[in-house]
Design a protein around this motif. Structure first.
Motif, PDB file in Angstrom:
ATOM      1  N   THR A  18      -2.790   1.449  -7.463  1.00 14.76           N
ATOM      2  CA  THR A  18      -1.367   1.119  -7.433  1.00 14.76           C
ATOM      3  C   THR A  18      -0.966   0.350  -8.676  1.00 14.76           C
ATOM      4  O   THR A  18       0.084   0.593  -9.274  1.00 14.76           O
ATOM      5  CB  THR A  18      -1.027   0.303  -6.179  1.00 14.76           C
ATOM      6  N   ARG A  19      -1.808  -0.572  -9.098  1.00 17.72           N
ATOM      7  CA  ARG A  19      -1.536  -1.331 -10.317  1.00 17.72           C
ATOM      8  C   ARG A  19      -1.420  -0.394 -11.519  1.00 17.72           C
ATOM      9  O   ARG A  19      -0.484  -0.515 -12.324  1.00 17.72           O
ATOM     10  CB  ARG A  19      -2.636  -2.361 -10.560  1.00 17.72           C
ATOM     11  N   ASP A  48      -4.534  -3.160  -4.852  1.00 16.96           N
ATOM     12  CA  ASP A  48      -5.137  -1.850  -5.105  1.00 16.96           C
ATOM     13  C   ASP A  48      -5.084  -1.485  -6.589  1.00 16.96           C
ATOM     14  O   ASP A  48      -4.013  -1.472  -7.205  1.00 16.96           O
ATOM     15  CB  ASP A  48      -4.402  -0.790  -4.279  1.00 16.96           C
ATOM     16  N   ALA A  77      -0.708   2.768 -11.411  1.00 14.67           N
ATOM     17  CA  ALA A  77       0.449   3.640 -11.227  1.00 14.67           C
ATOM     18  C   ALA A  77       1.748   2.948 -11.624  1.00 14.67           C
ATOM     19  O   ALA A  77       2.671   3.596 -12.134  1.00 14.67           O
ATOM     20  CB  ALA A  77       0.522   4.104  -9.774  1.00 14.67           C
ATOM     21  N   ILE A  78       1.844   1.637 -11.404  1.00 11.63           N
ATOM     22  CA  ILE A  78       3.027   0.897 -11.810  1.00 11.63           C
ATOM     23  C   ILE A  78       3.157   0.908 -13.336  1.00 11.63           C
ATOM     24  O   ILE A  78       4.243   1.124 -13.881  1.00 11.63           O
ATOM     25  CB  ILE A  78       2.986  -0.543 -11.269  1.00 11.63           C
ATOM     26  N   ILE A 136      -0.641  -7.265  -4.831  1.00 18.02           N
ATOM     27  CA  ILE A 136      -0.763  -5.821  -5.003  1.00 18.02           C
ATOM     28  C   ILE A 136      -2.197  -5.629  -5.465  1.00 18.02           C
ATOM     29  O   ILE A 136      -2.494  -5.660  -6.657  1.00 18.02           O
ATOM     30  CB  ILE A 136       0.246  -5.282  -6.031  1.00 18.02           C
ATOM     31  N   THR A 139       0.816  -1.216   0.000  1.00 22.45           N
ATOM     32  CA  THR A 139       0.000   0.000   0.000  1.00 22.45           C
ATOM     33  C   THR A 139       0.854   1.272   0.000  1.00 22.45           C
ATOM     34  O   THR A 139       0.329   2.357  -0.240  1.00 22.45           O
ATOM     35  CB  THR A 139      -0.956   0.033   1.213  1.00 22.45           C
ATOM     36  N   THR A 140       2.159   1.143   0.258  1.00 23.92           N
ATOM     37  CA  THR A 140       3.039   2.323   0.254  1.00 23.92           C
ATOM     38  C   THR A 140       3.621   2.619  -1.128  1.00 23.92           C
ATOM     39  O   THR A 140       4.225   3.672  -1.329  1.00 23.92           O
ATOM     40  CB  THR A 140       4.194   2.142   1.253  1.00 23.92           C
ATOM     41  N   ILE A 141       3.452   1.689  -2.060  1.00 23.36           N
ATOM     42  CA  ILE A 141       4.064   1.861  -3.390  1.00 23.36           C
ATOM     43  C   ILE A 141       3.561   3.125  -4.075  1.00 23.36           C
ATOM     44  O   ILE A 141       4.343   3.904  -4.628  1.00 23.36           O
ATOM     45  CB  ILE A 141       3.787   0.634  -4.284  1.00 23.36           C
ATOM     46  N   LEU A 142       2.275   3.335  -4.038  1.00 22.97           N
ATOM     47  CA  LEU A 142       1.653   4.433  -4.779  1.00 22.97           C
ATOM     48  C   LEU A 142       2.274   5.778  -4.434  1.00 22.97           C
ATOM     49  O   LEU A 142       2.602   6.574  -5.318  1.00 22.97           O
ATOM     50  CB  LEU A 142       0.145   4.456  -4.507  1.00 22.97           C
ATOM     51  N   SER A 143       2.462   6.042  -3.150  1.00 22.97           N
ATOM     52  CA  SER A 143       2.989   7.343  -2.730  1.00 22.97           C
ATOM     53  C   SER A 143       4.484   7.492  -3.016  1.00 22.97           C
ATOM     54  O   SER A 143       5.005   8.611  -3.091  1.00 22.97           O
ATOM     55  CB  SER A 143       2.733   7.565  -1.230  1.00 22.97           C
TER      56      SER A 143
END
Length: 245
Positions: free
Chosen positions: A100-101, A97, A103-104, A95, A75-79
């Motif tokens: 987040t997916r 969210d 955003a990757i 993963i 959950t911290t990846i996005l930020s």
């Protein structure tokens, strides 16, 4: 008279010298900034804290190559994505969210680097097929029982395999890494083969994603890979190349 001229010349030299020194100093090129890396671990079947959080972070930060932040919380990846140069996924936990997916994928579409280590090359998420198809170019659904095998470099000229022995031996899980014909093309840089088998599988690959540099490293179960020089060289080369350095 001569004494007066000498004093004048000396005074002018003292005035010019500081400016000259300043200019020389200004022309010294600054040191390269460390590559900013987010290393994502966590999940099952591996000691993520020991081998990724401790060993791999230390390997990448040696000699100032990278500044690495480790997280086992997806959950911290996005930020974090806007702050980094390379995303290093070594997790097999979900993963989940959707943001987040997306955003990757946006991250790699923007030309940023992606390194996929061992657990992240698995078919982990049935509800996210685009991950394996587009970012991995395939994946693994099985592996040999943990044991010895040889890795052979098949492309010695690529930056990711620079200074890596032509062949090296280790104990690991030999992943059955198989390319997806409908996915992103892959370029094999090294292969793995067990002594008691004729089957050969990719071990180090480049995923030919149009706008990004993506490296897949199938090695990495425990100390027998993370602590040996060939693996450490591959990991450092992969992050450096993915960052465009």
């Amino acid at each position: 008279m001569m004494n007066s001229i000498f004093k004048t010349v000396f005074a002018l030299a003292m005035l010019i010298a500081p400016a000259f020194i300043i200019n020389v100093r200004a022309e010294v090129p600054p040191k390269n900034k460390p590559i900013r890396v987010l290393l994502v671990g966590g999940g099952s079947s591996h000691d993520f804290d020991k081998w990724y959080k401790q060993e791999d972070v230390q390997t990448l930060q040696k000699d100032g190559l990278a500044a690495v932040e480790y997280t086992s919380d997806p959950t911290t990846i996005l930020s974090k994505l806007p702050e980094i140069d390379v995303l290093l996924l070594a997790n097999n936990q979900p993963i989940a969210d959707a943001a987040t997916r997306k955003a990757i994928f946006d991250f790699v579409e923007a030309g940023k680097g992606l390194v996929l280590a061992h657990p992240a090359l698995w078919y982990n998420w049935a509800d996210w097929p685009e991950y394996n198809q587009k970012l991995v170019g395939g994946g693994s659904k099985g592996h040999d029982k943990y044991g010895p095998f040889d890795v052979t470099v098949t492309n010695k000229k690529h930056p990711v395999t620079k200074n890596v022995p032509a062949q090296f031996h280790l104990d690991d899980e030999l992943y059955y890494l198989i390319a997806d014909p409908s996915g992103s093309p892959v370029e094999v840089l090294a292969t793995a083969k067990a002594a008691n088998s004729d089957k050969v599988f990719p071990s180090i690959v480049i995923v030919k994603y149009p706008k990004s540099r993506i490296v897949g490293i199938a090695l990495g179960h425990d100390a027998a890979s993370h602590t040996i020089a060939p693996y450490q060289t591959i990991l450092r080369n992969a992050v450096k190349w993915a960052a465009g350095k």
